[in-house]
Design an enzyme around this catalytic site. Structure first.
Site, PDB file in Angstrom:
ATOM      1  N   LYS A 171      10.069   9.968  24.411  1.00 12.06           N
ATOM      2  CA  LYS A 171      11.404  10.464  24.732  1.00 12.06           C
ATOM      3  C   LYS A 171      12.086  10.819  23.413  1.00 12.06           C
ATOM      4  O   LYS A 171      12.571   9.943  22.701  1.00 12.06           O
ATOM      5  CB  LYS A 171      12.178   9.373  25.478  1.00 12.06           C
ATOM      6  CG  LYS A 171      13.312   9.874  26.305  1.00 12.06           C
ATOM      7  CD  LYS A 171      14.424  10.212  25.495  1.00 12.06           C
ATOM      8  CE  LYS A 171      15.656   9.713  25.136  1.00 12.06           C
ATOM      9  NZ  LYS A 171      16.502  10.783  24.595  1.00 12.06           N
ATOM     10  N   GLU A 246      13.144  -0.433  15.108  1.00 17.45           N
ATOM     11  CA  GLU A 246      13.539  -0.021  13.751  1.00 17.45           C
ATOM     12  C   GLU A 246      14.967   0.472  13.862  1.00 17.45           C
ATOM     13  O   GLU A 246      15.227   1.515  14.442  1.00 17.45           O
ATOM     14  CB  GLU A 246      12.583   1.069  13.269  1.00 17.45           C
ATOM     15  CG  GLU A 246      12.558   1.163  11.771  1.00 17.45           C
ATOM     16  CD  GLU A 246      13.662   2.034  11.229  1.00 17.45           C
ATOM     17  OE1 GLU A 246      14.783   1.508  11.006  1.00 17.45           O
ATOM     18  OE2 GLU A 246      13.413   3.228  11.049  1.00 17.45           O
ATOM     19  N   CYS A 280      17.593   6.209   7.979  1.00 20.99           N
ATOM     20  CA  CYS A 280      17.746   4.772   8.228  1.00 20.99           C
ATOM     21  C   CYS A 280      17.621   3.993   6.923  1.00 20.99           C
ATOM     22  O   CYS A 280      18.276   2.981   6.743  1.00 20.99           O
ATOM     23  CB  CYS A 280      16.740   4.293   9.258  1.00 20.99           C
ATOM     24  SG  CYS A 280      15.089   4.897   8.973  1.00 20.99           S
ATOM     25  N   GLU A 379      26.296   0.987   9.109  1.00 22.00           N
ATOM     26  CA  GLU A 379      25.544   2.190   8.784  1.00 22.00           C
ATOM     27  C   GLU A 379      26.454   3.388   9.070  1.00 22.00           C
ATOM     28  O   GLU A 379      26.902   3.580  10.194  1.00 22.00           O
ATOM     29  CB  GLU A 379      24.309   2.223   9.679  1.00 22.00           C
ATOM     30  CG  GLU A 379      23.233   3.122   9.189  1.00 22.00           C
ATOM     31  CD  GLU A 379      21.944   2.956   9.991  1.00 22.00           C
ATOM     32  OE1 GLU A 379      21.999   2.623  11.194  1.00 22.00           O
ATOM     33  OE2 GLU A 379      20.884   3.177   9.407  1.00 22.00           O
TER      34      GLU A 379
HETATM   35  P1  NAP Z   1      20.813   5.925  19.489  1.00 18.98           P
HETATM   36  O1  NAP Z   1      21.795   6.149  20.564  1.00 18.98           O
HETATM   37  O2  NAP Z   1      20.316   4.549  19.269  1.00 18.98           O
HETATM   38  O3  NAP Z   1      19.571   6.914  19.769  1.00 18.98           O
HETATM   39  C1  NAP Z   1      18.231   6.670  19.423  1.00 18.98           C
HETATM   40  C2  NAP Z   1      17.334   7.040  20.600  1.00 18.98           C
HETATM   41  O4  NAP Z   1      17.606   6.181  21.707  1.00 18.98           O
HETATM   42  C3  NAP Z   1      17.567   8.453  21.115  1.00 18.98           C
HETATM   43  O5  NAP Z   1      16.342   8.996  21.585  1.00 18.98           O
HETATM   44  C4  NAP Z   1      18.497   8.201  22.272  1.00 18.98           C
HETATM   45  O6  NAP Z   1      18.496   9.242  23.203  1.00 18.98           O
HETATM   46  C5  NAP Z   1      17.922   6.940  22.850  1.00 18.98           C
HETATM   47  N1  NAP Z   1      18.844   6.177  23.683  1.00 18.98           N
HETATM   48  C6  NAP Z   1      20.212   6.181  23.654  1.00 18.98           C
HETATM   49  N2  NAP Z   1      20.698   5.327  24.601  1.00 18.98           N
HETATM   50  C7  NAP Z   1      19.630   4.787  25.225  1.00 18.98           C
HETATM   51  C8  NAP Z   1      19.475   3.838  26.279  1.00 18.98           C
HETATM   52  N3  NAP Z   1      20.534   3.266  26.876  1.00 18.98           N
HETATM   53  N4  NAP Z   1      18.233   3.502  26.656  1.00 18.98           N
HETATM   54  C9  NAP Z   1      17.157   4.043  26.062  1.00 18.98           C
HETATM   55  N5  NAP Z   1      17.231   4.963  25.075  1.00 18.98           N
HETATM   56  C10 NAP Z   1      18.452   5.318  24.648  1.00 18.98           C
HETATM   57  O7  NAP Z   1      21.368   6.464  18.147  1.00 18.98           O
HETATM   58  P2  NAP Z   1      22.393   7.697  17.995  1.00 18.98           P
HETATM   59  O8  NAP Z   1      23.543   7.570  18.934  1.00 18.98           O
HETATM   60  O9  NAP Z   1      21.631   8.940  18.063  1.00 18.98           O
HETATM   61  O10 NAP Z   1      22.942   7.409  16.575  1.00 18.98           O
HETATM   62  C11 NAP Z   1      23.920   6.388  16.418  1.00 18.98           C
HETATM   63  C12 NAP Z   1      23.645   5.547  15.225  1.00 18.98           C
HETATM   64  O11 NAP Z   1      22.321   5.009  15.295  1.00 18.98           O
HETATM   65  C13 NAP Z   1      23.650   6.293  13.928  1.00 18.98           C
HETATM   66  O12 NAP Z   1      24.923   6.470  13.440  1.00 18.98           O
HETATM   67  C14 NAP Z   1      22.798   5.393  13.080  1.00 18.98           C
HETATM   68  O13 NAP Z   1      23.562   4.361  12.550  1.00 18.98           O
HETATM   69  C15 NAP Z   1      21.796   4.837  14.026  1.00 18.98           C
HETATM   70  N6  NAP Z   1      20.506   5.531  13.925  1.00 18.98           N
HETATM   71  C16 NAP Z   1      19.523   4.941  13.239  1.00 18.98           C
HETATM   72  C17 NAP Z   1      18.297   5.566  13.112  1.00 18.98           C
HETATM   73  C18 NAP Z   1      17.196   4.948  12.366  1.00 18.98           C
HETATM   74  O14 NAP Z   1      16.304   5.644  11.892  1.00 18.98           O
HETATM   75  N7  NAP Z   1      17.166   3.647  12.240  1.00 18.98           N
HETATM   76  C19 NAP Z   1      18.088   6.807  13.680  1.00 18.98           C
HETATM   77  C20 NAP Z   1      19.122   7.397  14.409  1.00 18.98           C
HETATM   78  C21 NAP Z   1      20.315   6.730  14.538  1.00 18.98           C
HETATM   79  P3  NAP Z   1      19.669  10.359  23.162  1.00 18.98           P
HETATM   80  O15 NAP Z   1      19.874  10.719  21.739  1.00 18.98           O
HETATM   81  O16 NAP Z   1      19.069  11.451  23.949  1.00 18.98           O
HETATM   82  O17 NAP Z   1      20.858   9.734  23.777  1.00 18.98           O
END
Ligand code: NAP
Ligand code: MG
Length: 477
Positions: A171, A246, A280, A379
């Site tokens: 996904k 992660e 990250c 972050e």
């Molecule tokens: P996120 O919501 O955690 O998204 C990561 C993945 O999880 C995406 O594929 C997202 O899909 C999916 N997801 C979201 N809600 C979910 C749920 N309830 N159940 C299962 N999967 C779900 O992160 P984001 O909103 O894109 O970013 C927010 C913050 O996350 C950033 O500001 C950053 O701090 C952190 N982040 C960290 C990393 C890392 O490499 N560690 C990467 C990205 C973000 P959708 O995007 O389609 O909703």
């Protein structure tokens, strides 16, 4: 219009719904993806199960390796195409988009070579017994990928899972699907059996949640925010499904007065501006020994002022952020910090060609950030570097370890004994001494402690997480 990729076939979602694909450089839609639902996930899981129980599962390790190697070569051949997709979808400067495609090929190359080197053990036991351990794939693995490095995170996660013999349901983040749909097509072209790699696009709380809940998924690999990581682990716990998480970091770069500052400056800058800070393992805190605090801040400030931000295709130091809400979030954190008295050393510049409708954020260097401040703890996922001074080694360790995260740390000193002391004392999944490896190092095990998550991806170590160990005891008298 983009479709899901299930059983090597472009497949529309049963929902009949789509989502716009947005170019962050101008904020405009240019394509559509499927807004999938739980039924689409169930179909993908079924396809993966058939591959695992059938043609994919029957391949020998060496045959799996050869397929991964072919895929690596194919990705290299298609570097420009894949980089172009990622650039438009995610707003990546050309150099970064190309580097991501090349890294994807390198992950497949690494894991191609690892397939036939993964083996168990024999264990001395009582007389009359022979005991061995087998490393077996989990079966069907689920992969939830974020938008910041779709190709690289796909490579490290799906590459490792395939090498271990699993079939995968992926996904991607709703903001970053295009390159991964294409990679799955390329895998089909080079001969991966139908159902080995399936891509289902849509919203996290809909289709990501459905993937995490699907009882046909035997292992989940999640990269993203700590909050969603908690949800995934809770859902997986209900059926005791293993999870690799992660969840990002607030990684410190610790600079002692005896460091080679000419080497420090470009690396510290790159570690926070790479991918516009949406990394990250971004080095988002710089801890500087008091005696060199002012002169080093001045040098870093000069470098920040020279940084330029603009449309991805201009290939500047930074492109846009991924989406409008991320831009609002970063700006909000900055406003809050400044309102509470945090000072700004320097900012980069937005070029005049950047459309107003794009999601731009100039890089910002903040000084004297109190360790407990939100911007020193959370972050930001944007190009914001928080500087603070430390008095001595103990103080440096205290500040470096003073967040909920522990993903990566950088230490800069010429003192050899101190290098090792620091590496021991920092609570972090990786420590880099006199260098910094944000995102790099296909061969290097990667993952966090504390709220940065658990489990390791990358390197050979990842294969241990993508397998389960079976102990077989034979009594032969
Ligand atoms: P996120 O919501 O955690 O998204 C990561 C993945 O999880 C995406 O594929 C997202 O899909 C999916 N997801 C979201 N809600 C979910 C749920 N309830 N159940 C299962 N999967 C779900 O992160 P984001 O909103 O894109 O970013 C927010 C913050 O996350 C950033 O500001 C950053 O701090 C952190 N982040 C960290 C990393 C890392 O490499 N560690 C990467 C990205 C973000 P959708 O995007 O389609 O909703
Ligand atoms: Mg996009």
């Amino acid at each position: 219009m983009q479709f899901n990729f299930i059983a090597n076939t472009p497949t529309p979602s049963g929902s009949g719904l789509t989502l716009d694909v947005i170019d962050p450089s101008d904020g405009q839609p240019f394509d559509q993806i499927q807004r999938s639902n739980a039924l689409d996930i169930a179909n993908a899981v079924e396809a993966a199960r058939q591959a695992f129980n059938g043609p994919w599962g029957r391949l020998s390790a060496v045959e799996r390796g050869r397929l991964l190697r072919k895929l690596s070569d194919k990705v290299l051949e298609c570097t420009e195409e894949l980089a172009g997709l990622e650039q438009r979808d995610c707003g990546k400067p050309t150099k970064q988009a190309r580097a991501d495609a090349t890294a994807l090929a390198r992950y497949f190359e690494f894991y191609a070579g690892a397939c036939d080197k993964l083996h168990g053990d024999t264990i001395p036991y009582q007389n009359g017994y022979s005991v061995m351990t087998w490393r077996e794939p989990h079966g069907v693995t689920g992969h939830i990928i974020p938008w910041n490095y779709p190709m690289q995170i796909f490579g490290r996660s799906v590459g490792g899972a395939l090498a271990a013999g699993n079939a995968c349901v992926v996904k991607p983040a709703e903001d970053a699907c295009l390159s991964l749909i294409r990679v799955a097509q390329l895998a089909a072209e080079v001969g991966f059996p139908a159902g080995t790699i399936n891509i289902v696009t849509g919203l996290g709380h809909e289709v990501g949640d459905a993937l995490a809940r699907n009882t046909g998924i035997d292992h989940i690999s999640f990269t993203g925010s700590p909050n969603v990581g908690t949800l995934i682990q809770q859902v997986a716990a209900a059926r005791h499904c293993p999870v690799t998480l992660e969840l990002g970091g607030k990684s410190p770069q610790v600079i002692f007065a005896d460091a080679d500052l000419d080497a420090v400056v470009p690396v510290v800058i790159n570690a926070i501006v790479q991918n516009a800070g949406q990394t990250c393992s971004a080095g988002s805190r710089v801890l500087i020994e008091q005696s060199i605090y002012e002169p080093l801040l001045e040098r870093l400030g000069l470098a920040f002022k020279a940084l330029r931000v603009g449309p991805a295709t201009m290939d500047l130091d930074l492109g846009p952020l991924i989406r409008a809400s991320q831009q609002v979030r970063v700006q909000g954190l900055l406003d809050e910090a400044r309102a509470s008295g945090v000072g700004t050393v320097a900012e980069g510049q937005l070029v005049s060609q950047a459309p107003d409708s794009g999601f731009y954020q100039v890089p910002v260097l903040l000084r004297d950030v109190p360790v407990a401040h939100r911007i020193a703890q959370e972050e930001v996922f944007g190009p914001v570097l928080a500087a603070m001074a430390f008095d001595n080694e103990d103080h440096a360790v205290e500040l470096a370890n003073a967040t909920q995260f522990g993903l990566v740390a950088g230490v800069w000193t010429r003192d050899g004994a101190r290098q090792f002391r620091m590496a021991r004392r920092l609570r972090s999944g990786q420590v880099f001494i006199n260098n910094y490896g944000a995102g790099g190092g296909v061969e290097l095990p990667f993952g966090g402690v504390k709220s940065s998550g658990h489990g390791r991806e990358k390197g050979f170590e990842a294969l241990l997480g993508f397998t389960t160990l079976k102990t077989v005891a034979v009594f032969h008298g």
